[in-house]
Design a protein around this motif. Structure first.
Motif, PDB file in Angstrom:
ATOM      1  N   LYS A   1       0.833  -1.210   0.000  1.00 17.06           N
ATOM      2  CA  LYS A   1       0.000   0.000   0.000  1.00 17.06           C
ATOM      3  C   LYS A   1       0.868   1.261   0.000  1.00 17.06           C
ATOM      4  CE  LYS A   1      -3.852  -2.246   2.357  1.00 17.06           C
ATOM      5  NZ  LYS A   1      -4.599  -2.398   3.642  1.00 17.06           N
TER       6      LYS A   1
ATOM      7  N   GLN B   1       2.325   2.064  -3.366  1.00 18.68           N
ATOM      8  CA  GLN B   1       1.320   2.671  -4.245  1.00 18.68           C
ATOM      9  C   GLN B   1       1.224   4.175  -3.997  1.00 18.68           C
ATOM     10  OE1 GLN B   1      -2.457   0.559  -4.041  1.00 18.68           O
ATOM     11  NE2 GLN B   1      -1.422  -1.411  -4.052  1.00 18.68           N
TER      12      GLN B   1
ATOM     13  N   SER C   1       2.026   7.279  -6.562  1.00 18.44           N
ATOM     14  CA  SER C   1       1.125   8.413  -6.776  1.00 18.44           C
ATOM     15  C   SER C   1       1.890   9.728  -6.685  1.00 18.44           C
ATOM     16  CB  SER C   1       0.002   8.391  -5.728  1.00 18.44           C
ATOM     17  OG  SER C   1      -0.806   9.530  -5.842  1.00 18.44           O
TER      18      SER C   1
END
Length: 408
Positions: free
Chosen positions: A120, A123, A127
């Motif tokens: 997570k 990710q 971004s």
């Protein structure tokens, strides 16, 4: 037939963990400096870096758990097994093994949760990279003519990136081959251990390749099986050497590439362009590598759990075992040897825990100062300082630390 084989004497997954952890903070620092004069991007990157710092703090706790469990195996489980065998108490031995499996199940669960957290977090870093790329494209529109020096550096960077890609592919090929050979070697070890009681006990207690192979060569096993084990061991040793050379080459390319990227970043900043977020992409690579290493750690402990269950079912479920004096003596010798290897493994986990501790406490202090507030001279001084630290990182932090090899 008896001979010592040159097999890696340290846990590969711990070895590979440390440079990735050290490199992550330094790459964040470079990215942070590259975003000077772009405050919105500075803020986003600061948030991602702080998340990484928190994640490393949790990783430190996890490695401490691994070290504590190793210590418990050395100080509690193995002595408990020894006492149970000496006193002919198979029920006591079974209880000790069940307690150890409970410890290990807890570690496996915690590592699995940590793997998800890294996924997570990576990710969110991706971004952040996308945000930088978007802002970069906007600033590039303002530039009418690209500097010739920028073009040349971009070409040099592309060449090194291609070399790095080829090197990584070769490492992946070697890893796949080693995994297959390790599987064959493990099967040969199981065959040998089924034919020798002494080897059977030792195999159940020591999940480390080197000591197992050397024990087998000291046991006068079937000549054909011994030859096959030696051939597999020789192949693994050769591949391990090749992989080590490729890792060193990878590190050299990384250092050269980082230098080129820094020059390119400086030129682009001077032209008012946001540099490529290449260091953030490297951060993602490091985080992904750490995640894969955590998966290896989880698989290792799962293997240990299976071994202990087999030991319980195949050895202590047999009441005749505790009445056989020869078998008891062999088993007690195996326990003594196993304690030594588990002790070394625990020390390696503690060393890695210490690295994460340093990363958590001091490696992210650079976030306390905005790069936009730095003078050109101070900015360059910090840039140069980070490069010096990157060049100090060794792809093999255990070069002078002998530890126990892991069966993967």
């Amino acid at each position: 037939m008896s001979q010592e084989l040159m097999i890696a004497s340290r846990p590969d997954f711990i070895t590979e963990l440390l440079p990735s952890a050290r490199r992550t903070a330094l790459l964040y620092h470079l990215s942070y400096l590259s975003l000077a004069k772009f405050p919105s991007l500075e803020r986003i990157l600061r948030e991602r870096a702080l998340e990484t710092q928190i994640l490393f703090g949790s990783s430190e706790v996890l490695l401490l758990k691994c070290a504590a469990t190793s210590k418990n195996l050395v100080s509690t489980l193995l002595p408990g097994l020894k006492a149970a065998v000496e006193k002919d108490k198979s029920i006591l031995a079974i209880k000790s093994l069940e307690k150890a499996r409970a410890w290990i199940t807890e570690i496996v669960d915690k590592v699995e949760q940590m793997v998800d957290r890294y996924d997570k977090h990576n990710q969110s870093v991706a971004s952040c990279t996308s945000d930088v790329i978007k802002e970069k494209s906007e600033t590039e529109k303002k530039l009418n003519e690209v500097n010739v020096a920028i073009k040349k550096l971009e070409n040099d960077v592309k060449q090194d990136e291609e070399q790095l890609k080829q090197n990584s592919e070769e490492i992946r090929r070697i890893d796949a081959t080693m995994a297959q050979l390790n599987q064959e070697l493990q099967e040969c070890i199981r065959q040998a251990s089924r034919k020798r009681r002494r080897l059977g006990f030792f195999t159940a207690l020591v999940p480390f390749v080197g000591p197992l192979v050397n024990a087998i060569f000291g046991a006068n096993i079937d000549a054909g099986l011994a030859a096959k084990i030696k051939a597999l061991s020789d192949q693994l040793s050769q591949l391990s050497t090749e992989k080590s050379k490729l890792r060193n080459k990878e590190w050299t390319i990384h250092i050269r590439l980082t230098t080129l990227q820094l020059k390119l970043a400086s030129l682009k900043i001077a032209e008012g362009i946001i540099p490529d977020p290449i260091h953030l992409k490297d951060v993602q690579t490091c985080l992904s590598r750490i995640q894969q290493i955590l998966i290896q750690i989880m698989k290792f402990w799962e293997t240990v759990s299976v071994m202990l269950e087999a030991l319980k079912e195949e050895t202590f479920a047999n009441e005749h075992f505790i009445e056989d004096s020869e078998m008891k003596e062999i088993f007690l010798e195996s326990i003594t040897t196993a304690q030594k290897h588990w002790k070394l493994f625990g020390e390696a986990c503690l060393y890695a825990k210490g690295i994460f501790s340093l990363q958590n406490k001091s490696a992210y202090l650079f976030l306390e100062i905005s790069p936009s507030s730095l003078s050109e001279k101070e900015w360059q001084k910090r840039y140069d300082s980070v490069i010096v630290e990157l060049n100090k990182i060794s792809p093999d932090p255990f070069a002078s630390k002998p530890t126990a090899a892991i069966a993967q």
